[in-house]
Design a protein around this motif. Sequence first.
Motif, PDB file in Angstrom:
ATOM      1  N   GLU A  36       0.903  -1.331   0.184  1.00 33.17           N
ATOM      2  CA  GLU A  36      -0.072  -0.093   0.131  1.00 33.17           C
ATOM      3  C   GLU A  36       0.774   1.201   0.195  1.00 33.17           C
ATOM      4  OE1 GLU A  36      -2.626  -0.367   3.220  1.00 33.17           O
ATOM      5  OE2 GLU A  36      -3.650  -2.165   2.293  1.00 33.17           O
ATOM      6  N   LEU A  37       0.756   2.009  -0.805  1.00 34.77           N
ATOM      7  CA  LEU A  37       1.443   3.180  -1.186  1.00 34.77           C
ATOM      8  C   LEU A  37       0.502   4.636  -1.338  1.00 34.77           C
ATOM      9  CD1 LEU A  37       4.029   2.018  -4.207  1.00 34.77           C
ATOM     10  CD2 LEU A  37       4.458   2.783  -1.682  1.00 34.77           C
ATOM     11  N   PRO A  38       1.066   5.684  -0.684  1.00 40.34           N
ATOM     12  CA  PRO A  38       0.152   6.689  -0.989  1.00 40.34           C
ATOM     13  C   PRO A  38       0.177   7.214  -2.662  1.00 40.34           C
ATOM     14  CG  PRO A  38       2.406   7.460  -0.218  1.00 40.34           C
ATOM     15  CD  PRO A  38       2.169   6.037  -0.225  1.00 40.34           C
ATOM     16  N   ASP A  39      -0.880   7.860  -2.872  1.00 44.41           N
ATOM     17  CA  ASP A  39      -1.071   8.635  -4.306  1.00 44.41           C
ATOM     18  C   ASP A  39       0.122   9.524  -4.537  1.00 44.41           C
ATOM     19  OD1 ASP A  39      -3.635   7.098  -4.566  1.00 44.41           O
ATOM     20  OD2 ASP A  39      -4.744   8.859  -3.982  1.00 44.41           O
ATOM     21  N   GLY A  40       0.280   9.097  -6.020  1.00 40.73           N
ATOM     22  CA  GLY A  40       1.497  10.037  -6.471  1.00 40.73           C
ATOM     23  C   GLY A  40       3.012   9.306  -6.352  1.00 40.73           C
ATOM     24  N   PRO A  44       6.636   0.476  -8.105  1.00 41.69           N
ATOM     25  CA  PRO A  44       7.762  -0.162  -8.264  1.00 41.69           C
ATOM     26  C   PRO A  44       7.789  -1.318  -9.233  1.00 41.69           C
ATOM     27  CG  PRO A  44       6.948  -1.076  -6.021  1.00 41.69           C
ATOM     28  CD  PRO A  44       6.059   0.210  -6.696  1.00 41.69           C
ATOM     29  N   THR A  45       8.676  -1.667 -10.011  1.00 41.96           N
ATOM     30  CA  THR A  45       8.805  -2.633 -11.111  1.00 41.96           C
ATOM     31  C   THR A  45       8.955  -3.899 -10.121  1.00 41.96           C
ATOM     32  OG1 THR A  45      11.137  -2.695 -11.370  1.00 41.96           O
ATOM     33  CG2 THR A  45       9.824  -1.324 -12.830  1.00 41.96           C
ATOM     34  N   VAL A  46       8.991  -5.129 -10.889  1.00 37.68           N
ATOM     35  CA  VAL A  46       9.042  -6.483 -10.324  1.00 37.68           C
ATOM     36  C   VAL A  46      10.519  -6.512  -9.632  1.00 37.68           C
ATOM     37  CG1 VAL A  46       9.856  -7.617 -12.059  1.00 37.68           C
ATOM     38  CG2 VAL A  46       8.761  -8.736 -10.345  1.00 37.68           C
ATOM     39  N   ALA A  47      11.571  -5.893 -10.360  1.00 40.37           N
ATOM     40  CA  ALA A  47      12.811  -5.909  -9.664  1.00 40.37           C
ATOM     41  C   ALA A  47      12.936  -5.008  -8.258  1.00 40.37           C
ATOM     42  CB  ALA A  47      14.085  -5.603 -10.857  1.00 40.37           C
ATOM     43  N   GLN A  48      12.321  -3.824  -8.406  1.00 38.94           N
ATOM     44  CA  GLN A  48      12.246  -3.039  -7.613  1.00 38.94           C
ATOM     45  C   GLN A  48      11.492  -3.424  -6.157  1.00 38.94           C
ATOM     46  OE1 GLN A  48      10.682   0.283  -9.507  1.00 38.94           O
ATOM     47  NE2 GLN A  48      12.629   1.509  -9.596  1.00 38.94           N
ATOM     48  N   LEU A  80      -0.358  -3.651  -6.925  1.00 44.91           N
ATOM     49  CA  LEU A  80       0.673  -3.709  -6.191  1.00 44.91           C
ATOM     50  C   LEU A  80       0.809  -5.133  -5.396  1.00 44.91           C
ATOM     51  CD1 LEU A  80       1.340  -0.217  -4.842  1.00 44.91           C
ATOM     52  CD2 LEU A  80       2.650  -1.703  -6.626  1.00 44.91           C
ATOM     53  N   SER A  81       0.320  -6.249  -5.995  1.00 41.67           N
ATOM     54  CA  SER A  81       0.133  -7.543  -5.301  1.00 41.67           C
ATOM     55  C   SER A  81       0.883  -8.499  -5.861  1.00 41.67           C
ATOM     56  CB  SER A  81      -1.204  -8.076  -5.656  1.00 41.67           C
ATOM     57  OG  SER A  81      -2.465  -7.185  -5.013  1.00 41.67           O
ATOM     58  N   ALA A  82       1.409  -9.315  -4.961  1.00 38.08           N
ATOM     59  CA  ALA A  82       2.386 -10.599  -5.471  1.00 38.08           C
ATOM     60  C   ALA A  82       2.115 -11.742  -4.572  1.00 38.08           C
ATOM     61  CB  ALA A  82       3.671  -9.908  -5.165  1.00 38.08           C
ATOM     62  N   ILE A  83       2.787 -12.867  -5.146  1.00 40.47           N
ATOM     63  CA  ILE A  83       2.640 -14.267  -4.497  1.00 40.47           C
ATOM     64  C   ILE A  83       4.307 -14.348  -4.271  1.00 40.47           C
ATOM     65  CG2 ILE A  83       2.285 -16.585  -4.714  1.00 40.47           C
ATOM     66  CD1 ILE A  83      -0.252 -15.985  -5.907  1.00 40.47           C
TER      67      ILE A  83
END
Length: 133
Positions: A36-40, A44-48, A80-83
Amino acid sequence: ARPGGCMARAEPPAASFERRVLRSAAEHHYLRVRLELPDGVARPTVAQFKQLVVSALRELHGEVGAALPVDVLTYEEKTLSAILRVISSGLVKLWSALTLLGFYQNRRCAFRVLQTSPFLLALAGNSRELVLD
């Protein structure tokens, strides 16, 4: 024969039970997480994303924690979801590191662990999101 004319009955052998407890038979655990990130804030990319997970482990558990093998199996930049996959012995380290991470690019953030299971198939569908006709 016993006195009184009764025949002695042979007692059956006492049943023996062996208790086996498997702490965690599974080699890996899987976590469905959401960042969860604030707007703006740039997503991140998958590497980040992977680097963020590793830095969370390093921050809480040092270099030993950062060496924990964690794999990003799926990542959706839109949600921004991942397994994530981690060896079972490292589940608590990973979960605690993600929970306590508070910043991404000097902005507040939070990881939410949505599901966890030793079985990848269990994360394929969430019964709480099931829509019945």
